[in-house]
Design an enzyme around this catalytic site. Sequence first.
Site, PDB file in Angstrom:
ATOM      1  N   SER A   1       0.634  -1.386   0.317  1.00 23.45           N
ATOM      2  CA  SER A   1       0.325  -0.062   0.583  1.00 23.45           C
ATOM      3  C   SER A   1       0.749   1.109   0.171  1.00 23.45           C
ATOM      4  CB  SER A   1      -0.643  -0.238   1.107  1.00 23.45           C
ATOM      5  OG  SER A   1      -1.858   1.051   1.215  1.00 23.45           O
TER       6      SER A   1
ATOM      7  N   ASP B   1      -8.363  -4.439  -6.086  1.00 24.09           N
ATOM      8  CA  ASP B   1      -7.790  -3.535  -5.593  1.00 24.09           C
ATOM      9  C   ASP B   1      -7.614  -2.194  -6.272  1.00 24.09           C
ATOM     10  OD1 ASP B   1      -6.040  -2.236  -3.589  1.00 24.09           O
ATOM     11  OD2 ASP B   1      -4.383  -3.892  -3.842  1.00 24.09           O
TER      12      ASP B   1
ATOM     13  N   HIS C   1      -7.216  -4.368  -1.234  1.00 26.71           N
ATOM     14  CA  HIS C   1      -6.201  -4.194  -0.679  1.00 26.71           C
ATOM     15  C   HIS C   1      -5.510  -5.113  -0.041  1.00 26.71           C
ATOM     16  CE1 HIS C   1      -3.205  -1.487  -0.800  1.00 26.71           C
ATOM     17  NE2 HIS C   1      -3.345  -1.084   0.138  1.00 26.71           N
TER      18      HIS C   1
END
EC number: 3.1.1.3
Length: 526
Positions: A340, A404, A497
């Site tokens: 991330s 994602d 995610h």
Amino acid sequence: MDDAGKITSTSHLIVSPDEGTFLDLFKHIVLSDLGSGAKFFRASDQRVPATAAYYSRWPVSVFICKILQLFQMPAAMLGHLTDFLLNFYYQNHGFLGILRNIFLIRLKIPKRGEADFISTIGYLDSRMDLHGTPMVSHQADEVISNADNPSLKEGHNSKIKGALGNRSLMDLCIMASKLAYENTKVVERVVAEHWKMHFVADYGGMNYFQDARNTHAFIFCDKPKDANLIVISFRGTGPFSIPNWCTDFDFSLVGLGDAGSVHVGFLEAMGLGHRNSISSFETSINTKSPGSITELRKESEMAPDHLVWAYDGVYFLAASTLKGLLKDHKNAKFVVTGHSLGGALAILFTCILEIQQETEVLDRLLNVYTFGQPRIGNYNLGYFMQNRLNFPERRYFRVVYCNDMVPRVPFDDVFFTFEHFGTCIYYDSRFFGYFTKEEPSRNPFGIENAISAHITAWWELWRSFILNHVYGAEYKETWESRMFRILGLFLPGVAAHSPVNYVNSVRLGRELAIPLMSLKMMAQGY
């Protein structure tokens, strides 16, 4: 940038949700009032805001950030409460354990920062061991020797193919990326006891724009002496951290000369500047990090005021520590990784090393692996880095799982031109992986993708109940992960995610028989 590698231009375009109101946003979207839209911009070229207000997708970003900011305090409180309740439940061994401990007057109250206090991310995926067996020293030796073996470099084809084949290194990277969400004591315990490696340091760097020490990275080696592998892992987006999410959606850019334009929020997270003082980016990036963490601490005591804050940022802390480790471990190579926001910081860390012409350091870079990484800059940044980082062999791999949302932000459009670079390893919901230049469905909010994304979310929820029956107990998902997947029925891109998907992709992934882009095309640098 001049011949000495100094940044001489810091053009900028700052998008600030705080500069305008919801009414200004409404007037711009509904009434096409460019003046109201331009309130959200601040630029080095005063002609730019009106043009940007007309052309780009910035209203989506500003709207999301303004809505998120309304919930900043409740989200932080919810995060603390969730962390506490999960740890309270598990440390007392469930509901029956809580009742028993109350009766025996030995109820355990979790303490944040202790070695048994696990984050919410940690409860989404409770796996701590590396896949199969820990990567002990001789396996790290193999990783290094394989990377340097000329017989494996048939064009770039074999090197690319090795990215999927080198599961031990990929697994170490995703597990390190996941572990970065934990506190220092948990990180140290897992590195030493589960991975049998040597913990070096865990840093909390200062973000002066957000006035918080909220950027974290930890460093470890495969062994304390004569190490072969050094790993730097950056912490990603906190699930309850509204500033982190706003950073991911931020459109702001600052120009770094020939290196192109870079995401302002990520530079701020690295401690390399402040958007209200644009010259601070030039000052910090034109200053190389000292040769060790000891030297950094000495220099910070005598540094001028305009550099003291930069020395307290995670970039200088990590870079100085890395330089010291490379001196101590003459044969070591290093890997940078993150999930991330952590993925964005991992590749940005490498970019800054290149901009600062840290050639001796970069010569010992083995790989950069990022997972669910957002875009960090424009086309010019990718062009600047591509030949330097991925030639003569590819060292930067960007892993993306299915729908994602985070790798698809900040949005790319005709004005801001945020673009990825490097080699993308894309996994679908069945864990088939293939190499591509860009993940499919670049716009996460497109109506055309909504139906398929929701169907996939239902499949992923159902898959969470059967995966362990097919592949073993290691793949049994926690009830916290399944609850998160239920959220994915409404927001598919958010649930996709989860680090759970990336760990499973690395461990279960197999190469698609007929990839959309052939390895030969990738080898030719398509």
